[in-house]
Design an enzyme around this catalytic site. Structure first.
Site, PDB file in Angstrom:
ATOM      1  N   ASP A 161       0.854  -1.503   0.058  1.00  0.00           N
ATOM      2  CA  ASP A 161       0.007  -0.064   0.030  1.00  0.00           C
ATOM      3  C   ASP A 161       0.843   1.292  -0.192  1.00  0.00           C
ATOM      4  OD1 ASP A 161      -1.951   1.879   0.147  1.00  0.00           O
ATOM      5  OD2 ASP A 161      -2.400   1.464   2.210  1.00  0.00           O
ATOM      6  N   SER A 163       2.282   5.094  -1.565  1.00  0.00           N
ATOM      7  CA  SER A 163       1.984   6.343  -2.317  1.00  0.00           C
ATOM      8  C   SER A 163       2.795   6.108  -3.694  1.00  0.00           C
ATOM      9  CB  SER A 163       2.460   7.472  -1.733  1.00  0.00           C
ATOM     10  OG  SER A 163       3.889   7.190  -1.213  1.00  0.00           O
ATOM     11  N   ASP A 164       2.717   7.229  -4.554  1.00  0.00           N
ATOM     12  CA  ASP A 164       3.135   7.228  -5.948  1.00  0.00           C
ATOM     13  C   ASP A 164       4.694   6.942  -6.234  1.00  0.00           C
ATOM     14  OD1 ASP A 164       0.564   7.681  -7.212  1.00  0.00           O
ATOM     15  OD2 ASP A 164       0.668   9.470  -6.181  1.00  0.00           O
TER      16      ASP A 164
END
Length: 288
Positions: A161, A163-164
């Site tokens: 999970d 972030s970018d």
């Protein structure tokens, strides 16, 4: 550059160049730079409380469940008996909240690089972060790549999970990370990772799919709908060490009673199957 002006927050990023997304802000609850990134929590008119990292929206009280539930229940229901789960990232606690609901799961280990995100989520987003309170969960603060490299043949499911692929999470989109995950999985193990958006990131997604196919006998890509992510969608990349895995068809089909008992608001068996039906342009760009 992202900012709040005249009570409106605007999200801009080079990853979705030429567009922005704005929401009306009632109050800024927290804003501080951690050792790794800019951390912002705000209360908004439409989406409730919102967590923003380095100017990019991570989760909102209104729509977070669609992402958390799909990232969790798609891989778990495709594994015959998931007992041990590793979460890499997920500092808001939402994926942990969903994983600990699954009846066969006995042990959840989470590795999050930024302690500040966990601390802030517990304080300002307690419902999302409620998974941190589960006795099933052990939280480690540290680098996910380093953590995975030290755990071989240990987990049934790994959920990334992140972030970018800029800033602290960049390494979690590379071939080296997936090779380490492959080694950290038990026989028949499954990995599910945040897979970006098919409208903007087809080259990134295709690259990941191609190198994953050299390591895993079964690889697939699905997506979920979420209003506050760019384009209203986010994808997830799935890999299995079991060649018989069919990601499009859950091994364990949750009944309506199961869905209600686990307080699921997005995931069900039908939406699971539908998540893998890609539009024609995406089939051509990603799967051919």
């Amino acid at each position: 550059m992202n900012s709040i002006q005249n009570n409106w927050f605007t999200e801009k990023s080079a990853l979705w160049e030429g567009q922005s997304f704005s929401m009306e802000v009632k109050e800024v609850l927290f804003h501080e730079k951690s050792d790794f990134q800019d951390v912002l929590v705000m209360d908004t008119k439409t989406y409730g409380r919102v967590l923003v990292l380095d100017g990019c929206i991570q989760c909102t009280e209104k729509d977070e469940f669609s992402y958390q539930e799909m990232m969790t229940f798609v891989p778990l229901t495709c594994h015959p008996n998931p007992k041990s789960v590793l979460i890499i990232g997920g500092g808001d606690g939402g994926v942990a909240r969903e994983v600990v609901k699954y009846p066969t799961v006995e042990k959840v280990v989470q590795c999050e690089i930024d302690a500040k995100v966990v601390e802030v989520s517990k304080k300002f987003l307690p419902f999302i972060a409620s998974g941190f309170e589960s006795p099933k969960l052990t939280l480690n603060i540290g680098d996910g790549l380093d953590f995975v490299s030290k755990h071989k043949n240990e987990f049934d499911v790994i959920i990334t999970d992140s972030s970018d692929p800029i800033g602290p999470a960049e390494s979690l989109f590379g071939e080296k990370y997936y090779k380490m995950c492959q080694e950290a999985l038990k026989p028949g193990g499954i990995i599910c990772s945040q897979g970006e958006n098919m409208w903007y990131h087809s080259k990134i997604i295709r690259t990941m799919l191609d190198f994953c196919k050299t390591m895993f006998p079964k690889v697939s890509y699905g997506y979920t709908c979420i209003p506050t992510y760019p384009g209203g969608q986010i994808g997830f990349l799935l890999c299995s060490k079991n060649p018989d895995t069919k990601f499009e068809e859950p091994l364990k089909e949750l009944s309506e009673e199961d869905v209600e008992n686990m307080n699921l608001r997005y995931y069900n068996a039908s939406i699971h199957r539908a998540a893998f039906i890609l539009p024609q342009f995406a089939k051509k760009e990603l799967l051919n």
